[in-house]
Scaffold this active site. Structure first.
Site, PDB file in Angstrom:
ATOM      1  N   SER A 157       0.779  -1.137   0.227  1.00  0.00           N
ATOM      2  CA  SER A 157       0.039  -0.095  -0.027  1.00  0.00           C
ATOM      3  C   SER A 157       1.035   1.146  -0.094  1.00  0.00           C
ATOM      4  O   SER A 157       2.037   1.167   0.425  1.00  0.00           O
ATOM      5  CB  SER A 157      -0.624   0.019   1.140  1.00  0.00           C
ATOM      6  OG  SER A 157      -1.601   1.415   1.517  1.00  0.00           O
ATOM      7  N   TYR A 170      -1.538  -1.143  10.595  1.00  0.00           N
ATOM      8  CA  TYR A 170      -1.823  -1.275   9.011  1.00  0.00           C
ATOM      9  C   TYR A 170      -0.552  -0.708   8.260  1.00  0.00           C
ATOM     10  O   TYR A 170      -0.110  -1.520   7.645  1.00  0.00           O
ATOM     11  CB  TYR A 170      -2.849  -0.675   8.581  1.00  0.00           C
ATOM     12  CG  TYR A 170      -3.489  -0.925   6.959  1.00  0.00           C
ATOM     13  CD1 TYR A 170      -4.208  -1.999   6.928  1.00  0.00           C
ATOM     14  CD2 TYR A 170      -2.957   0.131   6.194  1.00  0.00           C
ATOM     15  CE1 TYR A 170      -4.475  -2.272   5.408  1.00  0.00           C
ATOM     16  CE2 TYR A 170      -3.439  -0.168   4.579  1.00  0.00           C
ATOM     17  CZ  TYR A 170      -3.998  -1.322   4.379  1.00  0.00           C
ATOM     18  OH  TYR A 170      -4.114  -1.454   3.197  1.00  0.00           O
TER      19      TYR A 170
HETATM   20  N1  LIG Z   1      -8.958  -0.938  -0.774  1.00  0.00           N
HETATM   21  C1  LIG Z   1      -7.919  -0.262  -0.803  1.00  0.00           C
HETATM   22  O1  LIG Z   1      -8.028   1.302  -0.899  1.00  0.00           O
HETATM   23  C2  LIG Z   1      -6.504  -0.787  -0.516  1.00  0.00           C
HETATM   24  C3  LIG Z   1      -5.403   0.274  -0.689  1.00  0.00           C
HETATM   25  C4  LIG Z   1      -4.005   0.058  -0.243  1.00  0.00           C
HETATM   26  C5  LIG Z   1      -3.914  -1.574  -0.265  1.00  0.00           C
HETATM   27  N2  LIG Z   1      -4.969  -2.458  -0.201  1.00  0.00           N
HETATM   28  C6  LIG Z   1      -4.466  -3.755   0.068  1.00  0.00           C
HETATM   29  O2  LIG Z   1      -5.083  -4.593  -0.961  1.00  0.00           O
HETATM   30  C7  LIG Z   1      -5.571  -5.884  -0.172  1.00  0.00           C
HETATM   31  C8  LIG Z   1      -6.837  -6.214  -0.385  1.00  0.00           C
HETATM   32  O3  LIG Z   1      -7.758  -4.901   0.122  1.00  0.00           O
HETATM   33  P1  LIG Z   1      -9.389  -4.988  -0.030  1.00  0.00           P
HETATM   34  O4  LIG Z   1      -9.789  -3.347   0.058  1.00  0.00           O
HETATM   35  O5  LIG Z   1      -9.832  -5.751  -1.339  1.00  0.00           O
HETATM   36  O6  LIG Z   1      -9.707  -5.582   1.196  1.00  0.00           O
HETATM   37  P2  LIG Z   1     -11.165  -6.361   1.604  1.00  0.00           P
HETATM   38  O7  LIG Z   1     -11.261  -6.175   3.194  1.00  0.00           O
HETATM   39  O8  LIG Z   1     -12.415  -5.780   0.606  1.00  0.00           O
HETATM   40  O9  LIG Z   1     -11.000  -7.886   1.485  1.00  0.00           O
HETATM   41  C9  LIG Z   1     -10.071  -8.373   2.123  1.00  0.00           C
HETATM   42  C10 LIG Z   1     -10.381 -10.250   2.208  1.00  0.00           C
HETATM   43  O10 LIG Z   1      -9.428 -10.683   2.880  1.00  0.00           O
HETATM   44  C11 LIG Z   1      -9.949 -11.730   3.652  1.00  0.00           C
HETATM   45  N3  LIG Z   1      -9.355 -12.193   4.896  1.00  0.00           N
HETATM   46  C12 LIG Z   1      -9.522 -11.268   6.019  1.00  0.00           C
HETATM   47  N4  LIG Z   1      -8.680 -12.084   6.760  1.00  0.00           N
HETATM   48  C13 LIG Z   1      -8.179 -13.061   6.529  1.00  0.00           C
HETATM   49  C14 LIG Z   1      -7.619 -14.087   7.045  1.00  0.00           C
HETATM   50  N5  LIG Z   1      -6.921 -14.245   8.139  1.00  0.00           N
HETATM   51  N6  LIG Z   1      -7.015 -15.047   6.102  1.00  0.00           N
HETATM   52  C15 LIG Z   1      -7.479 -15.164   4.676  1.00  0.00           C
HETATM   53  N7  LIG Z   1      -8.431 -14.168   4.263  1.00  0.00           N
HETATM   54  C16 LIG Z   1      -8.621 -13.286   5.183  1.00  0.00           C
HETATM   55  C17 LIG Z   1     -11.450 -11.340   3.788  1.00  0.00           C
HETATM   56  O11 LIG Z   1     -12.344 -12.234   3.970  1.00  0.00           O
HETATM   57  C18 LIG Z   1     -11.745 -10.358   2.471  1.00  0.00           C
HETATM   58  O12 LIG Z   1     -12.265 -11.415   1.639  1.00  0.00           O
HETATM   59  C19 LIG Z   1      -5.317  -5.733   0.932  1.00  0.00           C
HETATM   60  O13 LIG Z   1      -3.928  -6.263   1.289  1.00  0.00           O
HETATM   61  C20 LIG Z   1      -5.100  -4.017   1.370  1.00  0.00           C
HETATM   62  O14 LIG Z   1      -4.267  -3.886   2.352  1.00  0.00           O
HETATM   63  C21 LIG Z   1      -6.264  -1.826  -0.579  1.00  0.00           C
END
Ligand SMILES: NC(=O)c1ccc[n+]([C@@H]2O[C@H](COP(=O)([O-])OP(=O)(O)OC[C@H]3O[C@@H](n4cnc5c(N)ncnc54)[C@H](O)[C@@H]3O)[C@@H](O)[C@H]2O)c1
Length: 264
Positions: A157, A170
């Site tokens: 991120s 985070y």
């Molecule tokens: N959405 C954003 O703006 C953003 C920005 C920067 C980075 N990211 C990164 O992208 C990735 C996905 O983000 P997102 O927004 O799609 O998240 P999200 O919360 O929509 O989805 C996360 C998924 O991870 C699963 N999960 C949670 N704990 C778990 C575990 N212990 N084992 C297996 N699965 C587990 C959840 O059930 C869910 O399906 C993450 O690594 C996040 O840090 C997202």
């Protein structure tokens, strides 16, 4: 490089695990990889789609792709080992490991409980370590295909390069992922294991809570030069590139998909 690498189906016949692929960015990655011919293993603690819709595996099968669901908590060492073992038993090989699963618990340093800190680290950082380790152990046993024994794509991120406001665990976990990515890339390049990261900016997924807080959205809007927020497919396209043979001679990078957030 073989011509096959440049066909429409850029992951034809490849086996890919995507953690946290029930929802959001992971779901988009799983669906895109399946459309490109991959056999996808959706590894998550839940099949519920946070943003709504049919479970990821069901949508992939409906689209004519191949996918299975494996219930996996990435912070559980035995579960991660079982995930890789089952994948290899079923499909014979692990070509791509995408470490996307994450949880969120936004607190400033002084409001952060030890237990919550430990859980954030266990899922967001130790989970990535465990998945990288088990994937790399498997990849080391495999033949080289398109110059690689296997490819790892981690989700970092922009928060982790700059401060994540009032969200210390985070940001620290994401900084750790960027470092882990470089270290693995350097240590295993000679073994033909490729390891890169994708660093999304503000991507609209199904997560509610603080991520929909107007102050958080407003800051993201002000910080993002591109005139919209990101979509899960923006990140999935970058992950596809890094997972495919088109990304040659690239390892250890942290590819921003942030609408210019870090450029401004
Ligand atoms: N959405 C954003 O703006 C953003 C920005 C920067 C980075 N990211 C990164 O992208 C990735 C996905 O983000 P997102 O927004 O799609 O998240 P999200 O919360 O929509 O989805 C996360 C998924 O991870 C699963 N999960 C949670 N704990 C778990 C575990 N212990 N084992 C297996 N699965 C587990 C959840 O059930 C869910 O399906 C993450 O690594 C996040 O840090 C997202």
């Amino acid at each position: 490089m073989p011509d096959a690498a440049f066909t429409e189906r850029r992951l034809a016949g490849q086996t890919c695990i995507v953690t946290g692929a029930a929802s959001g960015i992971g779901r988009a990655i799983a669906r895109l990889f399946a459309r490109h011919g991959a056999q996808v293993v959706v590894a998550d603690v839940s099949e519920t789609v946070l943003e709504g819709g049919a479970p990821t595996v069901a949508t992939i099968l409906e689209d004519g792709g191949q996918a299975i669901f494996r219930h996996t908590d990435v912070s559980d060492e035995a579960a991660v080992r079982a995930l890789v073992d089952t994948t290899v038993e079923r499909f014979g090989r692990l070509d791509v490991m995408v470490n996307n699963a994450c949880i969120r618990h936004a607190r400033r340093l002084t409001e952060m409980d030890r237990g919550d800190w430990d859980r954030m680290m266990a899922v967001n950082l130790t989970g990535v370590f465990l998945c990288c380790r088990e994937a790399a152990r498997q990849m080391l046993t495999q033949e080289i295909r398109d110059e690689a024994r296997g490819r790892i794509v981690n989700l970092s991120s922009q928060h982790g390069m700059i401060a994540a406001p009032e969200d210390i665990a985070y940001g620290v976990s994401k900084a750790g992922i960027a470092y882990l990515t470089q270290q693995i890339a350097a240590d295993y390049a000679a073994d033909h294991i490729i390891c890169n990261a994708v660093a999304p900016g503000k991507i609209v997924t199904g997560q509610g809570g603080r991520l929909l807080d107007e102050a958080v959205l407003d800051r993201a809007r002000r910080r993002t030069p591109w005139p919209r927020f990101g979509r899960p497919d923006d990140v999935a396209n970058a992950a596809l590139f890094l997972a495919s043979a088109e990304a040659s001679y690239i390892t250890g990078i942290n590819l921003m998909v942030d609408g210019g957030w870090m450029a401004a």
